[in-house]
Design an enzyme around this catalytic site. Structure first.
Site, PDB file in Angstrom:
ATOM      1  N   GLY A  64       0.754  -1.300   0.069  1.00  0.00           N
ATOM      2  CA  GLY A  64       0.058  -0.186   0.040  1.00  0.00           C
ATOM      3  C   GLY A  64       0.811   1.245   0.030  1.00  0.00           C
ATOM      4  O   GLY A  64       2.132   1.434   0.183  1.00  0.00           O
ATOM      5  N   PHE A  65       0.113   2.336  -0.144  1.00  0.00           N
ATOM      6  CA  PHE A  65       0.961   3.583  -0.365  1.00  0.00           C
ATOM      7  C   PHE A  65       1.684   3.929   1.157  1.00  0.00           C
ATOM      8  O   PHE A  65       3.033   4.210   0.985  1.00  0.00           O
ATOM      9  CB  PHE A  65      -0.187   4.768  -0.548  1.00  0.00           C
ATOM     10  CG  PHE A  65      -0.779   4.729  -2.058  1.00  0.00           C
ATOM     11  CD1 PHE A  65       0.339   4.339  -3.013  1.00  0.00           C
ATOM     12  CD2 PHE A  65      -1.838   5.325  -1.952  1.00  0.00           C
ATOM     13  CE1 PHE A  65      -0.191   4.618  -4.453  1.00  0.00           C
ATOM     14  CE2 PHE A  65      -2.364   5.281  -3.282  1.00  0.00           C
ATOM     15  CZ  PHE A  65      -1.544   4.899  -4.189  1.00  0.00           C
ATOM     16  N   THR A  66       0.976   3.514   2.333  1.00  0.00           N
ATOM     17  CA  THR A  66       1.852   3.871   3.567  1.00  0.00           C
ATOM     18  C   THR A  66       2.601   2.769   3.791  1.00  0.00           C
ATOM     19  O   THR A  66       3.747   3.120   4.375  1.00  0.00           O
ATOM     20  CB  THR A  66       0.552   3.810   4.766  1.00  0.00           C
ATOM     21  OG1 THR A  66      -0.580   4.943   4.368  1.00  0.00           O
ATOM     22  CG2 THR A  66       1.098   4.088   5.990  1.00  0.00           C
ATOM     23  N   CYS A  81      -5.041  10.759   9.839  1.00  0.00           N
ATOM     24  CA  CYS A  81      -4.359  12.213   9.104  1.00  0.00           C
ATOM     25  C   CYS A  81      -5.344  13.280   9.533  1.00  0.00           C
ATOM     26  O   CYS A  81      -4.839  14.373   9.852  1.00  0.00           O
ATOM     27  CB  CYS A  81      -4.038  11.848   7.733  1.00  0.00           C
ATOM     28  SG  CYS A  81      -5.356  11.406   6.845  1.00  0.00           S
ATOM     29  N   ASN A 117      -0.334  13.666   4.646  1.00  0.00           N
ATOM     30  CA  ASN A 117      -1.350  12.960   5.130  1.00  0.00           C
ATOM     31  C   ASN A 117      -0.687  11.244   5.396  1.00  0.00           C
ATOM     32  O   ASN A 117      -1.036  10.699   6.315  1.00  0.00           O
ATOM     33  CB  ASN A 117      -2.913  12.577   4.618  1.00  0.00           C
ATOM     34  CG  ASN A 117      -2.506  11.932   2.992  1.00  0.00           C
ATOM     35  OD1 ASN A 117      -1.863  12.767   2.142  1.00  0.00           O
ATOM     36  ND2 ASN A 117      -2.907  10.893   2.749  1.00  0.00           N
TER      37      ASN A 117
END
Length: 347
Positions: free
Chosen positions: A14-16, A148, A311
């Site tokens: 994932g992005f995170t 966030c 975020n």
């Protein structure tokens, strides 16, 4: 300070998860031992995160967890609470980036989510936003990275409560604009480029779940609206408050400096010169910085508090690393020294 800790990232595609891997790869005190993915097992990390192509690591199955010092869980809400016993067995410290351990009680999860399957862990969890919980983080075994939109709103309002300018009885309206990365790598139709491009779309006019965190940590109920806007990174909060007593610019500078002057990842931006006179997500993209500002509207007895964060950094992965640094007794800025870029395109 020279001690090295092993770390794994569960949910690494994932992005995170990618942001965690990026930060850990450049961290002087961490060695990445494992990154898991059910859908991309055996593929290189660079397959999902092209900025990490030089990282010599392949995704492994989450069914084959290895024991490490710190396990970072970058999984969707509901996964960590189901697997926390296993995570706890495989790591001395668990850092969860979902919403699973942010709130204090099972009753809150019944109200704001769909209940909680491991409420016995809630009491030991420590919220990862150091500007709020620095004193509780040293030695923490379970760390919960905050939401966030909650982080941006809390950081903008916190000095007003610390200084007594607000008591909690005042009307507060928070309007948040957030980038598409908040929807994650699998964000669905609403996050596809043709649908997201050019929009200022209110997707949570009321009842956003991050309200629960704001209420928990500031002790206040507020009117909270979130808009999806045409940027990739960023959470920008504009909070309108109506203090019961008159307040001056000097009062505000004093309050915000008292709260944040010693904070390494907060800078005050309140109506100076130049183009960027107030907090701006572009100015903090890719960094763990929060920009905080304010303005007065004496005619309407209104105070406007602004805040801007990335975020995925201050609102997620950067916050998680910052909190973990403190928990382990490391330099709290370690691995988080990227200063951002200017000029850049849409963050």
């Amino acid at each position: 300070m020279s001690e090295t800790y092993t770390a794994s990232v569960v949910g690494g595609t994932g992005f995170t998860g990618g942001e965690l891997l990026r930060l850990l790869a450049g961290h002087p005190n961490f060695e990445i031992k494992q990154a898991t993915s059910r859908s991309k097992a055996n593929k290189t990390v660079g397959y999902s995160h092209p900025n990490l192509r030089e990282l010599d690591l392949r995704f492994s199955s989450p069914d084959d967890l290895e024991s490490v010092d710190v396990l970072f869980a970058a999984t969707p809400h509901g996964v960590s609470m189901e697997q926390i016993d296993e995570f706890d067995e495989h790591a001395d410290t668990v850092v969860d980036l979902s919403a699973d351990f942010r709130l204090n009680t099972a009753e809150q999860y019944e109200e704001w989510y769909d209940g909680h399957s491991a409420p016995e862990y809630l009491e030991e969890s420590v919220y990862a936003l150091p500007e709020l919980t620095r004193e509780q983080l040293p030695g923490a075994d379970l760390i919960a990275s905050g939401g966030c939109n909650a982080a941006s709103t809390i950081l903008g309002l916190k000095p007003l409560f610390d200084d007594g300018i607000l008591s909690g009885d005042e009307q507060i309206v928070a309007d948040v604009k957030v980038g598409s990365s908040e929807g994650g790598a699998g964000g669905g139709d609403a996050s596809s480029h043709p649908e997201r491009s050019g929009v200022v779309r209110p997707y949570a006019p009321t009842g956003h779940r991050h309200e629960a965190e704001i209420e928990q940590f500031l002790g206040v109920s507020l009117s909270f609206t979130v808009h999806a806007v045409d940027m990739t990174r960023g959470s920008s909060a504009t909070c309108h408050v109506f203090p019961g007593e008159p307040v001056s610019k000097g009062d505000l500078w004093s309050a915000y400096r008292e709260s944040y002057e010693e904070e390494p990842f907060v800078r005050l931006v309140a109506g100076g010169g130049g183009v960027y006179r107030y907090p701006e997500p572009k100015a903090v993209a890719g960094t763990n910085m929060a920009e905080i500002g304010f303005e007065l509207d004496p005619g309407n007895k209104r105070l406007v508090a602004f805040s801007a964060i990335d975020n995925m950094m201050k609102g997620s992965a950067g916050q998680a690393i910052h909190g973990t640094n403190i928990a382990l007794g490391l330099d709290e800025t370690a691995g988080l020294d990227f200063q951002g870029l200017h000029p850049v395109g849409a963050p």
